[in-house]
Design a protein around this motif. Structure first.
Motif, short mmCIF file in Angstrom:
data_model
loop_
_atom_site.label_atom_id
_atom_site.label_comp_id
_atom_site.label_asym_id
_atom_site.label_seq_id
_atom_site.Cartn_x
_atom_site.Cartn_y
_atom_site.Cartn_z
N VAL A 186 -21.23 -50.05 21.95
CA VAL A 186 -20.80 -48.85 22.01
C VAL A 186 -21.46 -48.06 21.17
N PHE A 187 -22.07 -46.89 21.46
CA PHE A 187 -22.61 -45.87 20.71
C PHE A 187 -21.25 -44.41 20.73
N MET A 188 -21.74 -43.83 19.70
CA MET A 188 -20.55 -42.49 19.74
C MET A 188 -21.74 -41.45 19.48
N LYS A 189 -21.46 -40.40 20.37
CA LYS A 189 -22.14 -39.05 20.13
C LYS A 189 -21.21 -38.24 19.25
N MET A 190 -21.41 -37.82 18.24
CA MET A 190 -20.54 -37.47 17.23
C MET A 190 -20.34 -35.90 17.23
N GLU A 191 -19.54 -35.37 18.21
CA GLU A 191 -19.57 -34.18 18.34
C GLU A 191 -18.33 -33.36 17.65
N ASN A 192 -17.63 -34.20 16.83
CA ASN A 192 -16.69 -33.83 15.95
C ASN A 192 -17.38 -33.30 14.54
N VAL A 193 -18.67 -33.45 14.40
CA VAL A 193 -19.47 -32.80 13.29
C VAL A 193 -20.02 -31.40 13.48
N GLN A 194 -19.82 -31.06 14.87
CA GLN A 194 -20.42 -29.56 15.30
C GLN A 194 -19.77 -28.64 14.38
N PRO A 195 -20.35 -27.39 14.21
CA PRO A 195 -20.07 -26.48 13.26
C PRO A 195 -18.57 -25.90 13.35
N SER A 196 -18.24 -25.85 14.84
CA SER A 196 -16.85 -25.66 15.10
C SER A 196 -15.83 -26.55 15.05
N GLY A 197 -16.36 -27.96 14.95
CA GLY A 197 -15.59 -28.94 15.00
C GLY A 197 -15.43 -29.85 16.57
N SER A 198 -16.14 -29.22 17.32
CA SER A 198 -16.13 -29.87 18.76
C SER A 198 -17.27 -29.45 19.63
N PHE A 199 -17.64 -30.15 20.58
CA PHE A 199 -18.66 -30.03 21.55
C PHE A 199 -18.59 -28.63 22.19
N LYS A 200 -17.43 -27.98 22.10
CA LYS A 200 -17.20 -26.70 22.70
C LYS A 200 -18.35 -25.59 22.42
N ILE A 201 -18.82 -25.71 21.24
CA ILE A 201 -19.81 -24.82 20.57
C ILE A 201 -20.93 -24.71 21.50
N ARG A 202 -21.21 -25.93 22.13
CA ARG A 202 -22.46 -26.06 23.04
C ARG A 202 -22.54 -24.90 24.12
N GLY A 203 -21.57 -25.25 24.86
CA GLY A 203 -21.29 -24.08 26.19
C GLY A 203 -20.91 -22.93 25.89
N ILE A 204 -19.97 -22.75 25.12
CA ILE A 204 -19.23 -21.51 24.57
C ILE A 204 -20.09 -20.51 23.63
N GLY A 205 -20.95 -21.20 22.70
CA GLY A 205 -21.84 -20.60 22.16
C GLY A 205 -22.99 -19.92 22.86
N HIS A 206 -23.45 -20.77 23.73
CA HIS A 206 -24.36 -20.34 24.84
C HIS A 206 -24.09 -18.91 25.73
N LEU A 207 -22.82 -19.04 25.89
CA LEU A 207 -22.21 -18.01 27.12
C LEU A 207 -21.98 -16.75 26.04
N GLY A 212 -24.53 -25.19 28.85
CA GLY A 212 -24.62 -25.32 27.31
C GLY A 212 -24.39 -26.77 27.05
N HIS A 213 -23.32 -27.20 27.64
CA HIS A 213 -22.98 -28.59 27.34
C HIS A 213 -23.85 -29.47 27.91
N ALA A 214 -24.72 -29.20 28.78
CA ALA A 214 -25.70 -30.09 29.43
C ALA A 214 -26.47 -30.70 28.14
N SER A 215 -26.78 -29.78 27.36
CA SER A 215 -27.74 -30.09 26.01
C SER A 215 -27.33 -31.26 25.30
N LEU A 216 -26.01 -31.81 25.66
CA LEU A 216 -25.42 -33.35 24.87
C LEU A 216 -26.32 -34.44 25.59
N VAL A 217 -26.40 -34.35 26.89
CA VAL A 217 -27.13 -35.40 27.26
C VAL A 217 -28.56 -35.30 27.33
N ARG A 218 -29.41 -33.98 27.29
CA ARG A 218 -30.58 -34.05 26.79
C ARG A 218 -30.94 -34.93 25.54
#
Length: 330
Positions: A35-56, A151-157
């Motif tokens: 099992v691998f973990m994508k550590m989105e808890n260390v994003q500047p805002s604390g979650s993956f949400k910054i990817r898509g919401i920052g983009h918008l 924006g969230h799609a960047s996670l998979v890339r």
């Protein structure tokens, strides 16, 4: 993905960071595969949400937005407030009373104007929609917008760049469905659309599961789960479309399982995450992965599994103890 600039302007740098992908020995042992973990808890805002919401938010600012308005159970608002601060624009975030004091305090620290309205996110969203009728104010949906998914799609890339091989499955939490939509978009972009997605929810915030079962959008009568960040009474229509485009396996866990998984993960990996993240953790800790294999819904043997560790910005140890007490786990 950077927002496209106007003629003569440099592209804006995204607000999210490239997060690490780490192997978890404890989760691998529990799940019976690596099992691998994508550590989105260390994003500047604390979650993956910054990817898509920052983009918008970057896109809206480029088009002349004068103020952002966002409804949130916590993480989306924090992402929007972070983006607003970076863009030097004001923001009003409407949160339901079920969110509690922690996100309100954090939002205010980021400079947001916070309004507490209603009991659940759907109530807060109605209020935000009203506020957004003011000229120059732009609504920032927490999950239901194509630019958020983009924006969230960047996670998979990033996963494509980090992993030697594509995973045997990806495990995500589902609230409103924005992360699911982004993951599906990303899988399609990198040619991994055959990778199964395990979509985890808690009972009482399981609008996606009910929609899948009915074959149409279903509105829950209320949000009764402690995982308030998963608390959308109706999932985004795009989430249901995703289940037709990719193999999406719904798994619903009890609140008690999610909170036990939070404690187990804290002990195992020294990271405190919130109940929304406890749901996919519970899928791995509880043997559900092996059950899906025995049912023929996942291959056996299974290649490595990727867990999106969605966030932990709205939790602290006192809250974890309170949840354990509330659910009779102490």
């Amino acid at each position: 993905m950077a927002v496209q600039p106007a003629a003569g302007q440099k592209p804006q740098k995204p607000f999210h960071i490239v997060t690490p992908v780490l192997e978890s020995l404890s989760l691998s042992k529990a799940a019976g595969t690596k099992v691998f973990m994508k550590m989105e808890n260390v994003q500047p805002s604390g979650s993956f949400k910054i990817r898509g919401i920052g983009h918008l938010c970057q896109d809206a600012a480029r088009k002349g937005c004068r103020r952002f308005v966002c409804s949130s159970g916590g993480n989306a608002g924090l992402a929007a407030a972070f983006a607003a601060r970076e863009l030097a624009l004001p923001i009003t975030v409407v949160v339901p009373s079920s969110s509690g004091p922690t996100p309100v305090r954090k939002l205010q620290e980021l400079g947001a104007t916070v309004e507490v309205y209603g009991k659940v996110w759907d109530d807060a969203n109605s209020r935000a929609q009203e506020l957004a009728k003011t000229e120059g104010w732009v609504i920032i949906p927490p999950f239901d917008h194509p630019l958020v998914w983009e924006g969230h799609a960047s996670l998979v890339r990033e996963l494509k760049d980090s992993l030697e091989d594509k995973p045997g499955a990806i495990v995500v939490a589902v609230g409103g469905g924005g992360l699911l939509a982004g993951v599906v978009a990303g899988l399609q972009q990198v040619g991994w659309q055959d990778v199964p997605i395990i979509a985890a929810e808690t009972l009482g915030a399981h609008s996606f599961h009910e929609a899948l079962k009915a074959g149409r959008l279903v509105t829950l009568p209320d949000i009764t789960s402690v995982a308030t960040c998963l608390g959308a009474k109706t999932v985004a229509a795009r989430a249901l479309e995703c289940a037709r485009e990719c193999q999406v396996i719904s798994q619903v866990v009890q609140d008690e399982e999610a909170v036990r998984a939070m404690q187990q993960f804290l002990d195992d990996e020294r990271a405190l995450v919130e109940p929304a993240c406890g749901a996919p953790l519970a899928v791995l800790y509880s043997g559900r992965l092996q059950r899906l294999q025995s049912e023929g819904r996942l291959p056996s043997p299974l290649r490595s599994v990727l867990l999106v560790l969605c966030g932990g910005s709205n939790i602290h140890t006192a809250q974890l103890r309170a949840l354990q007490s509330q659910l009779g786990l102490q």
